[in-house]
Design a protein around this motif. Sequence first.
Motif, PDB file in Angstrom:
ATOM      1  N   GLY A   1       1.973  -4.883  -9.371  1.00 59.20           N
ATOM      2  CA  GLY A   1       0.900  -4.565  -9.250  1.00 59.20           C
ATOM      3  C   GLY A   1      -0.015  -5.205  -8.871  1.00 59.20           C
ATOM      4  O   GLY A   1      -0.734  -4.908  -8.307  1.00 59.20           O
TER       5      GLY A   1
ATOM      6  N   ALA B   1      -0.628   2.043  -9.218  1.00 61.01           N
ATOM      7  CA  ALA B   1       0.636   1.560  -8.981  1.00 61.01           C
ATOM      8  C   ALA B   1       0.739   0.377  -9.977  1.00 61.01           C
ATOM      9  O   ALA B   1       1.197  -0.550 -10.688  1.00 61.01           O
ATOM     10  N   PHE B   2      -0.581   0.008 -10.595  1.00 63.78           N
ATOM     11  CA  PHE B   2      -0.808  -1.942 -11.247  1.00 63.78           C
ATOM     12  C   PHE B   2      -0.203  -1.741 -12.573  1.00 63.78           C
ATOM     13  O   PHE B   2       0.385  -1.733 -13.168  1.00 63.78           O
TER      14      PHE B   2
ATOM     15  N   HIS C   1       3.953   5.908  -6.138  1.00 69.19           N
ATOM     16  CA  HIS C   1       4.120   6.128  -7.062  1.00 69.19           C
ATOM     17  C   HIS C   1       2.950   7.502  -7.586  1.00 69.19           C
ATOM     18  O   HIS C   1       3.167   8.021  -8.841  1.00 69.19           O
ATOM     19  N   ASN C   2       2.254   7.805  -6.471  1.00 63.47           N
ATOM     20  CA  ASN C   2       1.025   8.782  -7.197  1.00 63.47           C
ATOM     21  C   ASN C   2       2.141  10.398  -6.822  1.00 63.47           C
ATOM     22  O   ASN C   2       1.384  11.653  -7.237  1.00 63.47           O
TER      23      ASN C   2
ATOM     24  N   ASN D   1      -4.896   4.974  -5.645  1.00 68.71           N
ATOM     25  CA  ASN D   1      -3.788   4.678  -5.633  1.00 68.71           C
ATOM     26  C   ASN D   1      -3.164   3.031  -6.315  1.00 68.71           C
ATOM     27  O   ASN D   1      -2.109   2.946  -6.809  1.00 68.71           O
ATOM     28  N   THR D   2      -3.735   2.009  -5.754  1.00 67.90           N
ATOM     29  CA  THR D   2      -3.614   0.795  -5.993  1.00 67.90           C
ATOM     30  C   THR D   2      -3.972   0.002  -7.495  1.00 67.90           C
ATOM     31  O   THR D   2      -2.726  -0.189  -8.076  1.00 67.90           O
TER      32      THR D   2
ATOM     33  N   ASN E   1       0.102  -6.063  -4.678  1.00 70.77           N
ATOM     34  CA  ASN E   1      -0.484  -4.617  -4.380  1.00 70.77           C
ATOM     35  C   ASN E   1      -2.197  -4.884  -4.236  1.00 70.77           C
ATOM     36  O   ASN E   1      -2.447  -4.274  -3.306  1.00 70.77           O
TER      37      ASN E   1
ATOM     38  N   ILE F   1       0.878  -1.618   0.450  1.00 72.41           N
ATOM     39  CA  ILE F   1      -0.369   0.332  -0.196  1.00 72.41           C
ATOM     40  C   ILE F   1       0.718   1.598  -0.020  1.00 72.41           C
ATOM     41  O   ILE F   1       0.626   2.207  -0.382  1.00 72.41           O
TER      42      ILE F   1
ATOM     43  N   PHE G   1      -4.326  -5.797  -0.813  1.00 70.03           N
ATOM     44  CA  PHE G   1      -5.598  -4.723  -0.080  1.00 70.03           C
ATOM     45  C   PHE G   1      -6.194  -4.744   0.695  1.00 70.03           C
ATOM     46  O   PHE G   1      -6.000  -3.944   1.951  1.00 70.03           O
TER      47      PHE G   1
ATOM     48  N   ALA H   1       1.447   1.699  -3.408  1.00 70.06           N
ATOM     49  CA  ALA H   1       0.967   2.258  -4.840  1.00 70.06           C
ATOM     50  C   ALA H   1       0.854   3.603  -3.971  1.00 70.06           C
ATOM     51  O   ALA H   1       0.364   4.638  -4.313  1.00 70.06           O
TER      52      ALA H   1
END
Length: 387
Positions: free
Chosen positions: A278, A269-270, A94-95, A265-266, A281, A88, A285, A91
């Motif tokens: 991904g 990431a994927f 990455h943003n 977010n997840t 992740n 998490i 979850f 994820a």
Amino acid sequence: IEFLHRVGRDGGKARNLNIGLGLKPLAGEYYDPKSDLYFLIDSDIEFPPDILRKSLPEFNTNPRLPFVIFEADDLADNNLFNSSLAAINMAAQHNVVGIENAGFTTSGGYGLLYNRQAWNVIGGWKENFVGEDWATGIALRTASEYFTKGKRVSYVKVIDHTPEDLNGFKIQQQRWAKGGVETTLKLIPALLKAKHIPWNEKIDILVRYSFYSTMVFSLVILPALTAIVGTALSIAGNASMGILSFFVEIYRGFFIPMLAAVGINTVFAFLRREKSVGLKNLLMFMPSLFAYGGVGLAVFKGLVQGLYDKKKVFNVTPKTRLENKGEFFRIIRQNWKEITFGAALLGVGVFTLPYYLQFVALVGLSFIISPFMSLVKFNKKDKPERK
């Protein structure tokens, strides 16, 4: 290579950094820095050997840049607890590059390449704050109109390591929550008044500093209040409990958006990473929600300490490998408050509250499950060495 050593812990990590900057004395003498640029890492951080070669040009492109901070990957994978947290956290990381490019860029306590001249403007790292990293970045952005905001980059990354179990995670999050309150009370008002800081940065920092209070409201205050009022109405003989329906609406308004944000977010990431990472992740979850759920009481305590406790004790987050011997009983001893609180919520939710208030039972379940997630070990034999 020059190695500096001091006796004592006064001023904590921030004092060490200020000694290295030549701003505080060591045994009566001031260190003479040979460069304006500093690379800050923690003892458990991994980084590629070409990290400086790739990132140093940022300061040539923008001479007024105070710091570059690197995106952090979290690749912990030795038990269910830290694996779910790592998924998490990755994820979210990455943003964060896009978010900080549009909003406020925070300085960090590791993975930071920074300009000594910028830190000189505010007298160095803020030793009187538990969260000295964010506090220093906010103070710098507020005080200096010359230096621009920092920059977070993703073209080179560092690797962080998540705490092994709930106890270590509680120590970390409690400290961060306390530091967040201190920073909010002492530094955020001046930042909001600063005319050289645009409105988008101010809104961003306010949203981020509301995270812990929203977490406490969703995981502790609202479920506990619902359980208490529901039990009282049940004892009074009010079987319908229709009065409690507004608690559901409040919970939807606070907690559901948090879940949606984590889910988005997840998915990102994927899409951004190779499928194996991904997919992990996505699979982690739900476990990650349980892992984060168990830290609610510690965050609550950290928020209260930030308001009333003036002690500047820096508790280092334990990230060492756990011993299997007696681990089950150690978990109970270290997390009995979370387990008791969770059992109370679960019992009231299942046996007292109507079906539409079963979020209380789910929250209680997270407090019970989270401490024991570190018992689920992953076999790391025959795995390729990380590069």
